[in-house]
Design an enzyme around this catalytic site. Structure first.
Site, PDB file in Angstrom:
ATOM      1  N   PRO A  28     -57.357 -39.180 -26.357  1.00  0.00           N
ATOM      2  CG  PRO A  28     -57.049 -37.903 -25.109  1.00  0.00           C
ATOM      3  CD  PRO A  28     -56.514 -39.353 -26.259  1.00  0.00           C
ATOM      4  CE1 TYR A 186     -59.032 -27.719 -22.481  1.00  0.00           C
ATOM      5  CE2 TYR A 186     -57.519 -29.670 -22.982  1.00  0.00           C
ATOM      6  CZ  TYR A 186     -58.400 -28.584 -23.482  1.00  0.00           C
ATOM      7  OH  TYR A 186     -59.094 -28.431 -24.325  1.00  0.00           O
ATOM      8  NE  ARG A 234     -53.269 -37.310 -23.584  1.00  0.00           N
ATOM      9  CZ  ARG A 234     -52.952 -36.478 -24.820  1.00  0.00           C
ATOM     10  NH1 ARG A 234     -53.896 -35.510 -24.933  1.00  0.00           N
ATOM     11  NH2 ARG A 234     -52.881 -37.096 -25.847  1.00  0.00           N
ATOM     12  N   GLY A 327     -53.698 -39.839 -32.742  1.00  0.00           N
ATOM     13  CA  GLY A 327     -54.721 -38.775 -32.294  1.00  0.00           C
ATOM     14  C   GLY A 327     -55.342 -38.778 -34.122  1.00  0.00           C
TER      15      GLY A 327
END
Ligand SMILES: Cc1cc2nc3c(=O)[nH]c(=O)nc-3n(C[C@H](O)[C@H](O)[C@H](O)COP(=O)(O)O)c2cc1C
Length: 377
Positions: A28, A186, A234, A327
């Site tokens: 992501p 987060y 994740r 990534g």
């Protein structure tokens, strides 16, 4: 009899019934290229389709905000909170499928790390603790993070419901699954982390209690989408604002976290470390993927972190990973699978593509279209 060989990166597999042509996953990556209304754009469709044309089996989207309250983290971030946003994702998903790829939506609540949110001027988190580090300029931030307000019980339940509703919209948009973003600092990771979660109620305490929000989010998402839809989670130790953080509970804590996830309704765990092949803790022992594999023997595991060299990527499969996510290596080589299969050289990652902002660049998209056309299928 000889032991069975580790699978190859190019072996197919199925994830909760979703057939993947290989074990190569795009990690992501937030590229802040949606409209102001959080709607996926034509540039995003080209960007994601390029990875599918380049041979990746699975794409995990950038973190998508899940509600119209506190989830949004960045200006230009896409959402999955209304029909217009879902409809725009449908076009991206259809193009990826057309190119032979599969795609899951990463569902993200930024919590205290929100840098911009068109729905709210303030930020929330588990506790009123000033986030470490500085906001990220490549995502339009500047200076220290704002001081968050501690979430009330009703707000926590609303955040969980946001994940569930976004997952439902993802399924309606045709996504092959969702990935719950419990990593990188987060909201869900803020609850998991001792120094950001100082709550005295049922959402704080030891590591098992601090996992409650992640586990309840997984349950709510599973209930919203049903059994036949991929749901992943994740996890990481490091955070975007605290890069070198290690779980202070060490191997024992990792075991508790992964065992709880093994007993949850997820189909896969996505484990990310700065360098995934290194020991997870100062003990010089197992990698985080190996810890996950031991505690969750039956779960598919995606390994991520510095694995762009083919030998490193393949090596993670013998550490117990089921799939490998790239990534920066995928940004530089959207056709990494085709190149590696054809024995062609890989391009090094050039950080200039993320400057001055991390948004999608025309040159990048043009190169991607050209390289996908030029590389043999
Ligand atoms: C530009 C950029 C944006 C990122 N955005 C996200 C994101 O939205 N969600 C997430 O879980 N990780 C995000 N990451 C982290 C990557 O998924 C990945 O973990 C990291 O790049 C390390 O893998 P690599 O060494 O293969 O690049 C981002 C990384 C980059 C470079």
């Amino acid at each position: 009899m000889t032991a069975p060989a580790a699978p190859s990166l190019f072996d197919a597999l199925a994830l909760n019934g979703v057939p993947l042509r290989n074990r190569l996953v795009v990690a992501p990556m937030t590229r802040i290229s949606a409209s102001d209304a959080g709607v996926a754009t034509e540039a995003m469709r080209r960007y994601y389709t390029g990875f599918a044309r380049g041979g990746f089996g699975l794409i995990v989207t950038e973190g998508i905000y899940t509600d119209r309250a506190y989830a949004q983290g960045y200006a230009g971030q896409p959402g999955l909170t209304d029909a217009q946003q879902a409809h725009a994702w449908q076009r991206v998903v259809a193009a990826v499928h057309q190119a032979g790829g599969r795609i899951v939506a990463q569902l993200m609540h930024a919590g205290a790390l929100s840098q911009a949110n068109r729905f709210r001027d303030d930020t929330v988190g588990p506790s009123a603790v000033q986030p470490r580090g500085q906001q990220m300029p490549v995502y339009g931030g500047k200076g220290p993070y704002r001081m968050p307000r501690a979430m009330g019980e009703a707000e926590i339940l609303q955040a969980i419901d946001g994940f569930a509703q976004a997952a439902r919209l993802a399924r309606e948009a045709g996504f092959d699954g969702v990935e719950i973003h419990g990593a990188n600092g987060y909201l869900l990771d803020q609850f998991l982390t001792g120094h950001t979660n100082q709550r005295q109620d049922g959402w704080g305490g030891g590591i098992a209690q601090r996992m409650r929000l992640l586990l309840e989010t997984i349950s709510a998402v599973r209930a919203a989408v049903g059994a036949g839809f991929v749901v992943g989670a994740r996890l990481s130790q490091g955070k975007v604002n605290d890069f070198t953080h290690k779980w202070p509970e060490g191997a024992e804590g990792a075991n508790a976290v992964f065992a709880a996830l093994a007993a949850s309704a997820v189909d896969y765990l996505h484990v990310t470390e700065h360098e995934a092949w290194q020991s997870a803790f100062a003990d010089g022992g197992a990698t985080l993927v190996q810890h996950a594999r031991r505690a969750a023997p039956g779960l598919a595991i995606i390994a991520n972190g510095g694995l762009h060299a083919p030998s490193r990527a393949a090596g993670m499969l013998s550490h117990g990973a089921t799939l490998v996510a790239l990534g920066r290596g995928a940004l530089a080589n959207p056709d990494w699978p085709l190149r590696v299969r054809a024995g062609q050289p890989l391009r090094p990652f050039d950080a200039a593509v993320l400057a001055p902002l991390a948004d999608l660049k025309d040159a990048e998209l043009a190169l991607r279209d050209a390289s996908a056309a030029a590389t043999p299928a």
